[in-house]
Write a protein that holds these residues in place. Structure first.
Motif, PDB file in Angstrom:
ATOM      1  N   UNK A  15       8.781 -30.742 -31.808  1.00 60.39           N
ATOM      2  CA  UNK A  15       9.240 -30.048 -33.038  1.00 60.39           C
ATOM      3  C   UNK A  15       8.300 -30.565 -34.094  1.00 60.39           C
ATOM      4  N   UNK A  16       7.580 -31.698 -33.912  1.00 60.06           N
ATOM      5  CA  UNK A  16       6.534 -32.314 -34.724  1.00 60.06           C
ATOM      6  C   UNK A  16       5.344 -31.572 -34.817  1.00 60.06           C
ATOM      7  N   UNK A  17       4.943 -31.154 -33.411  1.00 58.71           N
ATOM      8  CA  UNK A  17       3.798 -30.371 -33.194  1.00 58.71           C
ATOM      9  C   UNK A  17       3.906 -28.886 -33.955  1.00 58.71           C
ATOM     10  N   UNK A  18       5.081 -28.327 -33.848  1.00 55.09           N
ATOM     11  CA  UNK A  18       5.322 -27.195 -34.351  1.00 55.09           C
ATOM     12  C   UNK A  18       5.429 -27.440 -35.899  1.00 55.09           C
ATOM     13  N   UNK A  19       5.912 -28.423 -36.349  1.00 51.58           N
ATOM     14  CA  UNK A  19       5.747 -28.474 -37.855  1.00 51.58           C
ATOM     15  C   UNK A  19       4.365 -28.567 -38.417  1.00 51.58           C
ATOM     16  N   UNK A  20       3.562 -29.096 -37.605  1.00 47.38           N
ATOM     17  CA  UNK A  20       2.045 -29.262 -38.078  1.00 47.38           C
ATOM     18  C   UNK A  20       1.626 -27.773 -38.153  1.00 47.38           C
ATOM     19  N   UNK A  21       1.720 -27.038 -37.341  1.00 45.96           N
ATOM     20  CA  UNK A  21       1.398 -25.663 -37.178  1.00 45.96           C
ATOM     21  C   UNK A  21       1.972 -24.465 -38.321  1.00 45.96           C
ATOM     22  N   UNK A  22       3.171 -24.961 -38.711  1.00 43.59           N
ATOM     23  CA  UNK A  22       3.844 -24.137 -39.742  1.00 43.59           C
ATOM     24  C   UNK A  22       3.386 -24.421 -41.064  1.00 43.59           C
ATOM     25  N   UNK A  23       2.502 -25.385 -41.332  1.00 39.61           N
ATOM     26  CA  UNK A  23       1.530 -25.338 -42.615  1.00 39.61           C
ATOM     27  C   UNK A  23       0.693 -24.174 -42.650  1.00 39.61           C
ATOM     28  N   UNK A  24       0.190 -23.652 -41.476  1.00 37.65           N
ATOM     29  CA  UNK A  24      -0.647 -22.595 -41.387  1.00 37.65           C
ATOM     30  C   UNK A  24       0.133 -21.298 -41.277  1.00 37.65           C
ATOM     31  N   UNK A  25       1.325 -21.187 -40.783  1.00 35.81           N
ATOM     32  CA  UNK A  25       2.064 -19.793 -40.491  1.00 35.81           C
ATOM     33  C   UNK A  25       3.153 -19.471 -41.674  1.00 35.81           C
ATOM     34  N   UNK A  26       3.582 -20.510 -42.199  1.00 32.02           N
ATOM     35  CA  UNK A  26       4.666 -20.314 -43.218  1.00 32.02           C
ATOM     36  C   UNK A  26       4.162 -20.039 -44.619  1.00 32.02           C
ATOM     37  N   UNK A  27       4.732 -19.061 -45.520  1.00 30.21           N
ATOM     38  CA  UNK A  27       4.311 -19.312 -46.934  1.00 30.21           C
ATOM     39  C   UNK A  27       4.846 -20.414 -47.761  1.00 30.21           C
ATOM     40  N   UNK A  28       4.442 -20.794 -48.636  1.00 23.86           N
ATOM     41  CA  UNK A  28       5.055 -21.683 -49.523  1.00 23.86           C
ATOM     42  C   UNK A  28       6.126 -21.338 -50.587  1.00 23.86           C
ATOM     43  N   UNK A  29       7.420 -21.850 -50.227  1.00 23.14           N
ATOM     44  CA  UNK A  29       8.489 -21.228 -51.056  1.00 23.14           C
ATOM     45  C   UNK A  29       8.184 -21.349 -52.416  1.00 23.14           C
ATOM     46  N   UNK A  30       8.612 -20.473 -53.329  1.00 24.66           N
ATOM     47  CA  UNK A  30       8.482 -20.425 -54.823  1.00 24.66           C
ATOM     48  C   UNK A  30       9.802 -20.124 -55.635  1.00 24.66           C
ATOM     49  N   UNK A  31      10.838 -20.688 -54.957  1.00 27.33           N
ATOM     50  CA  UNK A  31      12.261 -20.451 -55.535  1.00 27.33           C
ATOM     51  C   UNK A  31      12.467 -21.606 -56.592  1.00 27.33           C
ATOM     52  N   UNK A  32      11.735 -22.673 -56.543  1.00 28.03           N
ATOM     53  CA  UNK A  32      12.088 -23.834 -57.388  1.00 28.03           C
ATOM     54  C   UNK A  32      11.204 -23.971 -58.676  1.00 28.03           C
ATOM     55  N   UNK A  33      10.454 -22.850 -58.802  1.00 23.85           N
ATOM     56  CA  UNK A  33       9.472 -22.893 -60.154  1.00 23.85           C
ATOM     57  C   UNK A  33       8.327 -23.311 -59.879  1.00 23.85           C
ATOM     58  N   UNK A  34       7.300 -22.802 -60.804  1.00 22.57           N
ATOM     59  CA  UNK A  34       5.930 -23.125 -60.602  1.00 22.57           C
ATOM     60  C   UNK A  34       5.391 -24.453 -60.194  1.00 22.57           C
ATOM     61  N   UNK A  35       6.034 -25.398 -61.013  1.00 27.47           N
ATOM     62  CA  UNK A  35       5.434 -26.821 -60.951  1.00 27.47           C
ATOM     63  C   UNK A  35       5.761 -27.423 -59.322  1.00 27.47           C
ATOM     64  N   UNK A  36       7.082 -26.930 -58.901  1.00 25.81           N
ATOM     65  CA  UNK A  36       7.292 -27.583 -57.535  1.00 25.81           C
ATOM     66  C   UNK A  36       6.628 -26.806 -56.605  1.00 25.81           C
TER      67      UNK A  36
END
Length: 168
Positions: A15-36
């Protein structure tokens, strides 16, 4: 206690290794506003500067709450008659018995043809690993392939209690 609960967990080391690679494959959520959103973009940028080994060690430092979920699931759910614990690893390596256990637990009246269709359609194969894909790779034991021996030793030591709790 009034509901059936399905708990599907993956080896925390993978899970930890997969989490590392998710920073490359997953988009950054925008639901919480521009600052977040910008804070998350900056955080991911910093994380991409880490090697997978550095990331893993950081996730296991004394401030990390990564393993807390595993302890909480065990405390709250394991051993209860209304809870079925299944492993991700069994799902991807031996799907039919995994699904049979799930269906028996749920005690649903499912058409056998539909079950056969689900089994035939289950596909956990990845032709080649791609860190930019959500389904990067599925084979259990990725921590052994991606991490340095000394990082694996730290990881095994830090997760030993959780691995024992879940029979890994």
């Amino acid at each position: 206690d009034d509901y059936k609960v399905l708990l599907v967990l993956r080896d925390p080391r993978d899970v930890i290794v997969s989490a590392y690679y998710s920073i490359y494959s997953h988009v950054t959520p925008t639901l919480e506003g521009k600052a977040k959103h910008q804070t998350r973009v900056n955080r991911r940028k910093r994380l991409r500067e880490l090697s997978v080994d550095e990331y893993v060690i950081t996730k296991l430092d004394s401030e990390s709450r990564f393993l807390d979920r595993y302890y909480e699931y065990h405390k709250q759910l394991m051993g209860k008659p209304n809870v079925l614990f299944l492993k991700y690893e069994d799902m991807v390596t031996d799907f039919e018995p995994w699904l049979d256990r799930l269906l028996a637990f749920l005690d649903l009246d499912v058409d056998p043809a539909m079950i056969a269709e689900i089994k035939a359609g289950a596909d956990f194969k990845v032709s080649k690993e791609d860190i930019y894909k959500h389904k990067r790779q599925v084979t259990p034991g990725d921590h052994k392939r991606k991490l340095k021996p000394e990082t694996i030793e730290i990881l095994n030591n830090k997760t030993a209690e959780v691995l024992k709790l879940y029979d890994y």
